[in-house]
Design a protein around this motif. Structure first.
Motif, PDB file in Angstrom:
ATOM      1  N   THR A 162       0.812  -1.216   0.000  1.00  0.00           N
ATOM      2  CA  THR A 162       0.000   0.000   0.000  1.00  0.00           C
ATOM      3  C   THR A 162       0.847   1.269   0.000  1.00  0.00           C
ATOM      4  OG1 THR A 162      -0.113  -0.144   2.423  1.00  0.00           O
ATOM      5  CG2 THR A 162      -1.906  -1.158   1.166  1.00  0.00           C
ATOM      6  N   LEU A 163       2.065   1.198   0.543  1.00  0.00           N
ATOM      7  CA  LEU A 163       2.943   2.365   0.629  1.00  0.00           C
ATOM      8  C   LEU A 163       3.914   2.451  -0.535  1.00  0.00           C
ATOM      9  CD1 LEU A 163       3.792   2.220   4.445  1.00  0.00           C
ATOM     10  CD2 LEU A 163       2.031   3.611   3.315  1.00  0.00           C
ATOM     11  N   ALA A 164       3.919   1.438  -1.443  1.00  0.00           N
ATOM     12  CA  ALA A 164       4.880   1.433  -2.544  1.00  0.00           C
ATOM     13  C   ALA A 164       4.451   2.428  -3.611  1.00  0.00           C
ATOM     14  CB  ALA A 164       5.002   0.037  -3.127  1.00  0.00           C
ATOM     15  N   SER A 165       5.416   2.958  -4.335  1.00  0.00           N
ATOM     16  CA  SER A 165       5.166   3.899  -5.429  1.00  0.00           C
ATOM     17  C   SER A 165       5.631   3.249  -6.731  1.00  0.00           C
ATOM     18  CB  SER A 165       5.918   5.224  -5.200  1.00  0.00           C
ATOM     19  OG  SER A 165       7.309   4.971  -5.074  1.00  0.00           O
ATOM     20  N   ALA A 166       4.796   3.324  -7.769  1.00  0.00           N
ATOM     21  CA  ALA A 166       5.100   2.676  -9.044  1.00  0.00           C
ATOM     22  C   ALA A 166       6.180   3.427  -9.781  1.00  0.00           C
ATOM     23  CB  ALA A 166       3.852   2.595  -9.907  1.00  0.00           C
ATOM     24  N   SER A 167       7.054   2.675 -10.437  1.00  0.00           N
ATOM     25  CA  SER A 167       8.114   3.274 -11.230  1.00  0.00           C
ATOM     26  C   SER A 167       7.574   3.707 -12.591  1.00  0.00           C
ATOM     27  CB  SER A 167       9.269   2.285 -11.391  1.00  0.00           C
ATOM     28  OG  SER A 167       8.807   1.113 -12.053  1.00  0.00           O
ATOM     29  N   SER A 168       8.398   4.420 -13.326  1.00  0.00           N
ATOM     30  CA  SER A 168       7.984   4.862 -14.670  1.00  0.00           C
ATOM     31  C   SER A 168       7.763   3.679 -15.609  1.00  0.00           C
ATOM     32  CB  SER A 168       9.045   5.821 -15.248  1.00  0.00           C
ATOM     33  OG  SER A 168      10.312   5.157 -15.310  1.00  0.00           O
ATOM     34  N   ARG A 169       8.529   2.606 -15.400  1.00  0.00           N
ATOM     35  CA  ARG A 169       8.377   1.418 -16.232  1.00  0.00           C
ATOM     36  C   ARG A 169       7.030   0.749 -15.974  1.00  0.00           C
ATOM     37  NH1 ARG A 169       9.080  -1.072 -20.940  1.00  0.00           N
ATOM     38  NH2 ARG A 169       9.252  -3.338 -20.739  1.00  0.00           N
ATOM     39  N   LEU A 170       6.619   0.647 -14.721  1.00  0.00           N
ATOM     40  CA  LEU A 170       5.324   0.035 -14.393  1.00  0.00           C
ATOM     41  C   LEU A 170       4.173   0.886 -14.907  1.00  0.00           C
ATOM     42  CD1 LEU A 170       5.944  -1.238 -10.724  1.00  0.00           C
ATOM     43  CD2 LEU A 170       5.817  -2.592 -12.823  1.00  0.00           C
ATOM     44  N   GLU A 171       4.307   2.225 -14.807  1.00  0.00           N
ATOM     45  CA  GLU A 171       3.249   3.086 -15.325  1.00  0.00           C
ATOM     46  C   GLU A 171       3.135   2.954 -16.843  1.00  0.00           C
ATOM     47  OE1 GLU A 171       4.069   6.995 -14.008  1.00  0.00           O
ATOM     48  OE2 GLU A 171       3.527   6.603 -11.905  1.00  0.00           O
ATOM     49  N   ARG A 172       4.277   2.767 -17.494  1.00  0.00           N
ATOM     50  CA  ARG A 172       4.243   2.593 -18.943  1.00  0.00           C
ATOM     51  C   ARG A 172       3.597   1.273 -19.330  1.00  0.00           C
ATOM     52  NH1 ARG A 172       9.599   2.461 -22.912  1.00  0.00           N
ATOM     53  NH2 ARG A 172       8.434   2.168 -24.872  1.00  0.00           N
ATOM     54  N   LEU A 173       3.902   0.203 -18.579  1.00  0.00           N
ATOM     55  CA  LEU A 173       3.282  -1.104 -18.874  1.00  0.00           C
ATOM     56  C   LEU A 173       1.800  -1.136 -18.502  1.00  0.00           C
ATOM     57  CD1 LEU A 173       6.124  -3.489 -17.628  1.00  0.00           C
ATOM     58  CD2 LEU A 173       5.519  -2.957 -20.001  1.00  0.00           C
TER      59      LEU A 173
END
Length: 292
Positions: A162-173
């Motif tokens: 719940t506290l993790a932040s998505a990386s740019s790679r995950l947002e792109r996928l």
């Protein structure tokens, strides 16, 4: 010329002609306008003779004149009654066997006692040595090693997730895949092709192998094309006269109607000569399936 003798007429011939004339007269039918017929009274249409009125019937006629028995009363006695049963007046008394079978099943005296939830186990059962077969059957059925039990419906998300932040790679996928419509192209006029052909493809020269594969499949040398549904008949065929043999072969086979097959007991019976017949080499050759 000799004189003819007197003509003799017998009494039987005169009676026969008189009887024929009487029988030839039409039968009188009693219509509504007839003065002899009166509707609404108890008199018969044809008067009865004195002999018929004074005759005594035979035993056979008396037996046949009796009315048929009414079996409705016996049928009503077997009709089931909802909420009860018919009286046993017309039934016989049941036998001892029926009374014995009608008795309810008796309970075992041990089952009537108030037992505790824990049943007592006998000493022989406690000291019994189970065989290997019984021990094998007593083992519980194991689950498959790759079996995964179902998890709970409300999935518990851990705190780090719940506290993790998505990386740019995950947002792109995570973005949905956008596919461009290739059925039509922008900036093209209506008469243009749907899928344009490149200049290199237009200027390409086909190889001998491509030319060989592009040739249409040829028809077999013995192939006969289907003829037209209407074809002219030759004059020789029009003037031909059928021989007696052709006329005989052209007649349809005469078979008995199928309605009579159920009355013929030998309709589907195989003849003894057909059962004892031997198959020729030609028939065996024709009976073999075609190998493909």
């Amino acid at each position: 010329m000799a004189a003819a003798g007197p003509i003799r007429v017998s009494y039987s011939s005169v009676y026969t002609h008189t009887r024929i004339r009487v029988l030839a007269e039409p039968k009188q039918v009693a219509y509504e306008s007839s003065p002899r017929l009166e509707w609404g009274n108890q008199e018969t249409i044809c008067p009865l003779s004195w002999g018929a009125m004074t005759s005594r019937p035979s035993s056979r006629i008396t037996l046949l004149s009796k009315s048929k028995k009414d079996f409705c009363e016996h049928q009503r006695s077997y009709i089931s009654v909802i909420g009860g049963r018919p009286p046993l007046v017309k039934f016989a008394y049941p036998s001892e066997r029926l009374l014995k079978l009608a008795e309810p099943k008796k309970f075992h005296p041990a089952s009537l006692q108030q037992r505790s939830p824990e049943w007592p186990v006998s000493l022989s059962a406690l000291t019994y040595n189970a065989s290997p077969r019984i021990l094998k059957l007593a083992r519980p059925k194991l689950l498959h090693p790759e079996f995964i039990p179902p998890r709970e419906v409300p999935t518990q998300v851990p705190t780090p997730a719940t506290l993790a932040s998505a990386s740019s790679r995950l947002e792109r996928l995570a973005e949905p895949c956008v596919r461009q419509a290739t059925c039509c192209y922008k900036h093209s006029y209506p008469e243009s092709v749907i899928r344009p052909v490149s200049k290199s493809a237009q200027q390409a020269v086909a190889s001998p192998r491509t030319i060989e594969l592009a040739r249409p499949k040829k028809v077999h040398s013995k192939y006969a094309a289907p003829r037209d549904p209407q074809w002219p008949v030759s004059e020789a065929a029009k003037r031909a006269v059928a021989t007696p043999r052709i006329v005989e072969l052209a007649q349809p086979g005469k078979r008995p109607p199928m309605g009579l097959a159920q009355f013929n007991l030998d309709a589907f019976r195989v003849k003894e000569t057909a059962m004892k017949a031997t198959c020729s080499d030609r028939i065996r050759e024709l009976a073999r399936p075609v190998q493909r």
